[in-house]
Design an enzyme around this catalytic site. Structure first.
Site, PDB file in Angstrom:
ATOM      1  N   GLY A 365      17.204 -12.644 -48.151  1.00 37.86           N
ATOM      2  CA  GLY A 365      16.723 -11.784 -47.075  1.00 37.86           C
ATOM      3  C   GLY A 365      17.708 -10.733 -46.627  1.00 37.86           C
ATOM      4  O   GLY A 365      17.406  -9.957 -45.716  1.00 37.86           O
ATOM      5  N   GLU A 401      20.766 -16.982 -51.326  1.00 37.62           N
ATOM      6  CA  GLU A 401      19.926 -16.607 -52.475  1.00 37.62           C
ATOM      7  C   GLU A 401      19.325 -15.216 -52.273  1.00 37.62           C
ATOM      8  O   GLU A 401      18.122 -15.074 -52.074  1.00 37.62           O
ATOM      9  CB  GLU A 401      18.845 -17.653 -52.747  1.00 37.62           C
ATOM     10  N   CYS A 471      -6.244   6.383 -57.863  1.00 30.22           N
ATOM     11  CA  CYS A 471      -7.458   6.646 -57.084  1.00 30.22           C
ATOM     12  C   CYS A 471      -7.520   5.837 -55.805  1.00 30.22           C
ATOM     13  O   CYS A 471      -8.379   4.949 -55.664  1.00 30.22           O
ATOM     14  CB  CYS A 471      -8.680   6.341 -57.927  1.00 30.22           C
ATOM     15  N   TYR A 500      12.090  -5.157 -56.208  1.00 22.67           N
ATOM     16  CA  TYR A 500      10.652  -5.188 -55.934  1.00 22.67           C
ATOM     17  C   TYR A 500       9.971  -3.860 -56.270  1.00 22.67           C
ATOM     18  O   TYR A 500       9.013  -3.471 -55.628  1.00 22.67           O
ATOM     19  CB  TYR A 500      10.394  -5.577 -54.472  1.00 22.67           C
TER      20      TYR A 500
HETATM   21  N1  LLP Z   1      14.602 -16.872 -51.397  1.00 25.57           N
HETATM   22  C1  LLP Z   1      13.301 -17.105 -51.197  1.00 25.57           C
HETATM   23  C2  LLP Z   1      12.839 -18.469 -51.027  1.00 25.57           C
HETATM   24  C3  LLP Z   1      12.400 -16.029 -51.141  1.00 25.57           C
HETATM   25  O1  LLP Z   1      11.112 -16.266 -50.904  1.00 25.57           O
HETATM   26  C4  LLP Z   1      12.880 -14.721 -51.307  1.00 25.57           C
HETATM   27  C5  LLP Z   1      11.967 -13.572 -51.262  1.00 25.57           C
HETATM   28  C6  LLP Z   1      14.250 -14.531 -51.545  1.00 25.57           C
HETATM   29  C7  LLP Z   1      15.079 -15.640 -51.571  1.00 25.57           C
HETATM   30  C8  LLP Z   1      14.857 -13.186 -51.754  1.00 25.57           C
HETATM   31  O2  LLP Z   1      14.668 -12.331 -50.674  1.00 25.57           O
HETATM   32  P1  LLP Z   1      15.489 -10.951 -50.604  1.00 25.57           P
HETATM   33  O3  LLP Z   1      16.950 -11.285 -50.521  1.00 25.57           O
HETATM   34  O4  LLP Z   1      15.175 -10.181 -51.828  1.00 25.57           O
HETATM   35  O5  LLP Z   1      15.016 -10.281 -49.391  1.00 25.57           O
HETATM   36  N2  LLP Z   1       8.231  -7.808 -52.082  1.00 25.57           N
HETATM   37  C9  LLP Z   1       8.922  -7.740 -50.814  1.00 25.57           C
HETATM   38  C10 LLP Z   1       9.936  -8.843 -50.679  1.00 25.57           C
HETATM   39  C11 LLP Z   1       9.330 -10.212 -50.840  1.00 25.57           C
HETATM   40  C12 LLP Z   1      10.357 -11.289 -50.821  1.00 25.57           C
HETATM   41  C13 LLP Z   1       9.775 -12.618 -51.104  1.00 25.57           C
HETATM   42  N3  LLP Z   1      10.725 -13.670 -51.076  1.00 25.57           N
HETATM   43  C14 LLP Z   1       9.535  -6.360 -50.649  1.00 25.57           C
HETATM   44  O6  LLP Z   1       9.373  -5.519 -51.527  1.00 25.57           O
HETATM   45  O7  LLP Z   1      10.161  -6.065 -49.635  1.00 25.57           O
END
Ligand code: LLP
Length: 541
Positions: A365, A401, A471, A500
């Site tokens: 996150g 993570e 479209c 993403y």
């Molecule tokens: N760990 C878990 C359990 C997760 O569900 C996620 C992301 C992460 C780690 C990694 O999160 P990050 O560090 O990348 O924020 N498609 C969306 C983001 C969805 C994230 C889903 N889970 C976007 O484009 O902002």
């Protein structure tokens, strides 16, 4: 108030309500003073005290006219209370009373929605950062020069005429991994493969000593194929609502399997009998850049809620299951450190109850600013707070993570202009790809910086909507962006798309999404040089 020695910070009035804010700390309010004040005020009106709160006011003419725009900002309050909303009878003021710790979040969201969204509005004038900029701040902003501005010529050369491409800079990923690996309190980092599973990226991260968090058998296979010598303990499998067979798969191929629901233990105990598992806990409220990416709280499908912990304990002991790790991931795109602290405190506490626990996975996150003037996540602060957790629980490993943090800035989307158009005061710049390559603006209203790479040195004088060929009216990559007058075949760069971006692309309308290109190395990534000087205003990051 004066009689009681209290200074009032802010008054907002409506026809039936007067809200007065006192800074309790500055006023050193004691109970007796407050009681005397309440008694005296009681002769005029009914008095209600909201303690530990923040009052957030929107002030301006015809404030009621913007109420419909506030919805997304108030979504943050799905899991928190708004104690009071008051609207001034003269339509000049709209005030929310929320818990103190939520105040900053609401201000940030309102700012993003109402103020950042209108960057060139004369009424707002200079940003807060610009007004209070010290020399140090200016230097800090300039210090970071995006790799793609250094690589401009090369990027212009490699952009095909007939299709769009994602370009990844591996050196940037290695640098970002190094920054996270530099956090002393963090024992292991698992890269969230979903952000970008490109093999070159996985290779780079394996080389940087990072492990992998996978949410599907496909991601596990990708990691094992790309990094065949990787030790199982560097692979963490975290599926959600997965079929029974996927847990068998996980125990066979990954070092750690995370469970985020009790259903599998209740219905398929034999799959877990005698195993070690990590359990994902729902800490009760989520955070993140959009409600779709807040992954905790009553509105999210993830995690074992706190009220099921007794049952978890019973099921684990019945099946001789060892809970070796506790996990919490509250959401994605978080720019303050609070949520990792909250997760750490909660999980640390729970580790006293689940005595086999040897690691706390504080989730991913970690956010990346969308706009140049947005403050970045303070990694030093994160490092310090994790060190304090570590000293409270020295025998536990701390894991992170992250996905986005490691790869977002390393990727750009390059597309060519196909057509331009002006319609009823709105100008459009059309590209040869759109939401089929990058769905984030359409899906989350995400902001990605957009630069006309061909004309970096020309003044940005046109306000345009940048759209793709799909479209749907939602096929927009950026609205109301200032670009130099743009022409067919110009190369448009969309920044911060390494995370993403391609991973969420589709064949919608049977249009192939952008292909991927990896820059093996970049020459001269330099710091302390103002991009403005070399490439013009429009290229500054
Ligand atoms: N760990 C878990 C359990 C997760 O569900 C996620 C992301 C992460 C780690 C990694 O999160 P990050 O560090 O990348 O924020 N498609 C969306 C983001 C969805 C994230 C889903 N889970 C976007 O484009 O902002």
């Amino acid at each position: 108030f004066k009689r009681h020695g209290l200074s009032v910070d802010h008054v907002s009035t409506s026809e039936t309500n007067v809200t007065v804010s006192l800074d309790a700390a500055a006023n050193e309010v004691d109970r007796d003073t407050l009681a005397a004040l309440v008694e005296e005020l009681g002769s005029f009106c009914r008095v209600q005290i909201f303690d530990g709160c923040a009052a957030i006011s929107l002030v301006g003419r015809h404030i009621r006219g913007m109420l419909h725009e506030l919805g997304p900002a108030l979504e943050v309050f799905e899991e928190h209370r708004i104690h009071l909303v008051s609207q001034a009878a003269n339509d000049l003021n709209f005030t929310f009373i929320v818990d103190d710790e939520q105040g900053q979040r609401l201000v940030q969201r309102l700012h993003e929605l109402l103020i950042r969204a209108a960057p060139d509005d004369r009424i707002f004038g200079a940003t807060w950062e610009e007004l209070t900029a010290t020399e140090g701040f200016e230097r800090k902003r300039r210090r970071v020069r995006a790799w793609w501005s250094v690589e401009r010529r090369r990027l212009l050369e490699i952009t095909p005429l007939d299709h769009a491409v994602y370009v990844y800079d591996i050196a940037t990923i290695a640098k970002l991994a190094g920054r996270l690996r530099g956090l002393d309190a963090v024992d292991r980092i698992f890269y969230a493969v979903k952000a970008n599973p490109h093999p070159a990226i996985l290779h780079a991260l394996e080389h940087a000593g990072v492990g992998f968090e996978c949410v599907s058998p496909g991601e596990v296979h990708r990691v094992l194929q790309t990094c065949p010598r990787i030790k199982p303990e560097r692979v963490l499998f975290t599926p959600n609502f997965a079929a029974r067979s996927e847990y068998d798969f996980g125990f066979e191929h990954a070092g750690y399997v995370t469970l985020d629901n009790l259903y599998p233990l209740r219905h398929w105990p034999e799959v877990f009998e005698g195993r070690s598992i990590v359990v994902r806990i729902d800490p009760g409220h989520g955070k993140g850049h959009h409600r779709y990416v807040r992954t905790a709280g009553s509105h999210s499908k993830f995690g074992v809620p706190l009220f099921e912990l007794d049952e978890l304990e019973a099921l684990a002991s019945a099946g001789r299951i060892r809970i070796v790790g506790l996990h919490a991931h509250t959401g994605s795109g978080i720019l303050d450190t609070e949520s990792w602290k909250d997760n750490a405190v909660l999980l640390g506490d729970l580790s006293r109850r689940f005595t086999d626990v040897s690691a706390l996975n504080l989730g991913g996150g970690l956010g990346v600013p969308e706009k140049p003037d947005q403050p970045a996540l303070d990694l030093d602060e994160l490092g310090e707070l994790l060190l304090s957790v570590k000293s409270a629980y020295p025998s536990l490993e701390l894991w992170l993570e992250p996905g986005r943090f490691l790869v977002a800035e390393a990727g750009v989307l390059l597309a060519r202009v196909t057509q331009t158009k002006g319609k009823l005061g709105v100008r459009y710049v059309g590209l040869n790809t759109g939401m089929n390559s990058l769905i984030r603006p359409a899906l989350y209203g995400a902001y990605h910086e957009i630069i006309n790479l061909t004309r970096c040195d020309e003044p940005a004088t046109e306000l345009v909507n940048v759209v793709g060929p799909i479209c749907e009216s939602g096929d927009q990559l950026g609205n109301e962006r200032l670009l130099p007058p743009t022409e067919e075949n110009d190369v448009i760069l969309i920044a911060n798309t390494g995370a993403y971006g391609h991973a969420m692309s589709s064949q919608y309308n049977l249009r192939k999404p952008a292909e991927e290109i990896v820059l093996e190395h970049n020459s001269g990534y330099t710091e302390n040089v103002s991009t403005k000087e070399e490439l013009g205003q429009n290229c500054t990051v």
